[in-house]
Design a protein around this motif. Structure first.
Motif, PDB file in Angstrom:
ATOM      1  N   UNK A 158       0.820  -1.216   0.000  1.00 36.41           N
ATOM      2  CA  UNK A 158       0.000   0.000   0.000  1.00 36.41           C
ATOM      3  C   UNK A 158       0.851   1.262   0.000  1.00 36.41           C
ATOM      4  N   UNK A 159       0.291   2.335  -0.577  1.00 36.09           N
ATOM      5  CA  UNK A 159       0.929   3.645  -0.554  1.00 36.09           C
ATOM      6  C   UNK A 159       0.064   4.680   0.156  1.00 36.09           C
ATOM      7  N   UNK A 160      -1.191   4.833  -0.291  1.00 37.37           N
ATOM      8  CA  UNK A 160      -2.072   5.827   0.306  1.00 37.37           C
ATOM      9  C   UNK A 160      -3.519   5.480  -0.037  1.00 37.37           C
ATOM     10  N   UNK A 161      -4.444   6.172   0.616  1.00 33.31           N
ATOM     11  CA  UNK A 161      -5.871   6.002   0.344  1.00 33.31           C
ATOM     12  C   UNK A 161      -6.397   7.225  -0.399  1.00 33.31           C
ATOM     13  N   UNK A 162      -7.268   6.982  -1.372  1.00 29.83           N
ATOM     14  CA  UNK A 162      -7.960   8.054  -2.078  1.00 29.83           C
ATOM     15  C   UNK A 162      -9.375   8.168  -1.526  1.00 29.83           C
ATOM     16  N   UNK A 163      -9.808   9.413  -1.247  1.00 31.26           N
ATOM     17  CA  UNK A 163     -11.151   9.645  -0.730  1.00 31.26           C
ATOM     18  C   UNK A 163     -11.956  10.450  -1.744  1.00 31.26           C
ATOM     19  N   UNK A 164     -13.211  10.048  -2.000  1.00 34.05           N
ATOM     20  CA  UNK A 164     -14.009  10.753  -3.006  1.00 34.05           C
ATOM     21  C   UNK A 164     -14.399  12.148  -2.537  1.00 34.05           C
ATOM     22  N   UNK A 267     -10.217   4.470  -0.959  1.00 33.38           N
ATOM     23  CA  UNK A 267      -9.805   3.370  -1.835  1.00 33.38           C
ATOM     24  C   UNK A 267      -8.286   3.270  -1.787  1.00 33.38           C
ATOM     25  N   UNK A 268      -7.777   2.080  -1.476  1.00 36.80           N
ATOM     26  CA  UNK A 268      -6.346   1.897  -1.280  1.00 36.80           C
ATOM     27  C   UNK A 268      -5.603   1.849  -2.621  1.00 36.80           C
ATOM     28  N   UNK A 269      -4.590   2.706  -2.739  1.00 39.75           N
ATOM     29  CA  UNK A 269      -3.707   2.739  -3.899  1.00 39.75           C
ATOM     30  C   UNK A 269      -2.342   2.241  -3.451  1.00 39.75           C
ATOM     31  N   UNK A 270      -1.704   1.437  -4.286  1.00 40.10           N
ATOM     32  CA  UNK A 270      -0.415   0.900  -3.888  1.00 40.10           C
ATOM     33  C   UNK A 270       0.439   0.490  -5.066  1.00 40.10           C
ATOM     34  N   UNK A 271       1.593  -0.065  -4.755  1.00 40.13           N
ATOM     35  CA  UNK A 271       2.523  -0.572  -5.758  1.00 40.13           C
ATOM     36  C   UNK A 271       2.208  -2.039  -6.030  1.00 40.13           C
ATOM     37  N   UNK A 272       2.245  -2.419  -7.300  1.00 36.93           N
ATOM     38  CA  UNK A 272       1.941  -3.787  -7.700  1.00 36.93           C
ATOM     39  C   UNK A 272       3.010  -4.308  -8.644  1.00 36.93           C
ATOM     40  N   UNK A 293       8.386   6.769   2.308  1.00 43.40           N
ATOM     41  CA  UNK A 293       7.987   8.149   2.008  1.00 43.40           C
ATOM     42  C   UNK A 293       6.487   8.335   2.201  1.00 43.40           C
ATOM     43  N   UNK A 294       5.703   7.341   1.760  1.00 43.66           N
ATOM     44  CA  UNK A 294       4.246   7.466   1.838  1.00 43.66           C
ATOM     45  C   UNK A 294       3.733   7.300   3.261  1.00 43.66           C
ATOM     46  N   UNK A 295       4.515   6.610   4.103  1.00 37.85           N
ATOM     47  CA  UNK A 295       4.066   6.359   5.468  1.00 37.85           C
ATOM     48  C   UNK A 295       3.014   5.286   5.562  1.00 37.85           C
ATOM     49  N   UNK A 296       2.783   4.527   4.455  1.00 39.83           N
ATOM     50  CA  UNK A 296       1.769   3.471   4.459  1.00 39.83           C
ATOM     51  C   UNK A 296       2.262   2.281   5.255  1.00 39.83           C
ATOM     52  N   UNK A 297       1.306   1.517   5.770  1.00 41.09           N
ATOM     53  CA  UNK A 297       1.639   0.312   6.527  1.00 41.09           C
ATOM     54  C   UNK A 297       0.937  -0.874   5.918  1.00 41.09           C
TER      55      UNK A 297
END
Length: 297
Positions: A158-164, A267-272, A293-297
């Motif tokens: 995961x990197x970050x979450x997108x909110x509508x 919605x979770x955005x991340x590296x794949x 950098x993103x601080x994602x866990x």
């Protein structure tokens, strides 16, 4: 057989043209053609359907192509693992969904600082094309939606979450501080096209509210959508951080856009990357750095 023959085969699969494949491999077309014929002789089977031009691969050729991609991936991982701890070099090809492109402004500087010799090739792609690029080996890494059906089966972080958010030009529309989904019916809607995953997420949310969308304008280009919103042609629903990074007022009189978050989870955005791809030193370094950098866990 050597890895160069396999690289020529993969280049031909990408370019679908002998001349262009030769150019990307920095050899002449006769050299590329001769090495591929040599590969066919060594395997004792035709791999390529030829006419006046490249016509595709035989069934056996498709099977060999799959093995070639895996072998080359492992070869690159081996070279990376045997390299010293010096800064990374070479090229990394990254595919990114349109709404995550602006996030690279935060992710790229630390990568460039740590590894100035690493060339990053960035391609803006919709979710299905990201999945295809990873599967075919055209992409080393992707940034996309982790819950997208097309991304099932890929390894991820995961990197970050997108909110509508309800997005509009304040010069043309009054947007409430805490908008509700039902209020979308009060505005002309400018939306991304139904084939894009962001639109799929929006449709799923409004269906959960018992609502239906009736857009006035649709596009698959986020840049065009932003211009329409700035011109006051309607409002839209887009990821809040995407809008804030790209179109917030600059404080010098520019109208900009406002983005007011709508109710609901992100919605979770991340590296794949493909499960079958060994984590070479280059890929591992990028994964670790960007997650930090993103601080994602």
């Amino acid at each position: 057989m050597d890895h160069r023959q396999l690289a020529f085969l993969c280049a031909l699969a990408r370019e679908r043209h002998f001349g262009r494949a030769a150019k990307t491999c920095h050899v002449t077309q006769p050299t590329l053609s001769a090495r591929l014929r040599q590969l066919e002789e060594e395997l004792a089977t035709p791999l390529i359907r030829r006419g006046h031009r490249f016509e595709g691969f035989t069934a056996e050729g498709e099977r060999v192509l799959g093995h070639a991609r895996r072998i080359l991936g492992e070869f690159e991982a081996l070279r990376g693992d045997l390299a010293s701890s010096a800064p990374l070099v070479g090229r990394l090809t990254l595919g990114v969904i349109p709404t995550a492109l602006n996030a690279l402004t935060e992710l790229l500087p630390p990568l460039r600082a740590a590894h100035p010799g690493l060339v990053l090739r960035v391609r803006e792609l919709a979710t299905p094309m990201l999945a295809q690029g990873l599967e075919d080996g055209d992409l080393d890494l992707a940034i996309g939606y982790l819950d997208a059906p097309a991304m099932a089966g890929f390894a991820h972080r995961p990197l970050f979450d997108e909110y509508p958010a309800l997005v509009a030009s304040p010069a043309h529309f009054a947007v409430p501080e805490a908008p509700q989904w039902a209020q979308l019916a009060e505005y002309p809607l400018c939306l991304l096209t139904p084939d894009m995953h962001q639109r799929h997420l929006l449709e799923r949310r409004v269906a959960g509210q018992g609502l239906m969308l009736t857009p006035a304008l649709e596009t698959d280009a986020t840049a065009a959508l932003g211009e329409w919103l700035l011109a006051g042609l309607g409002v839209s629903v887009l990821p809040e951080q995407f809008v804030r990074r790209r179109w917030l007022p600059d404080g010098e009189g520019a109208p900009g856009l406002v983005a007011r978050r709508l109710p609901g989870e992100g919605d979770r955005v991340g590296m794949l990357w493909p499960q079958r791809t060994p984590r070479g030193r280059r890929l591992q370094a990028v994964l670790d750095l960007w997650q930090a950098v993103s601080g994602a866990t």
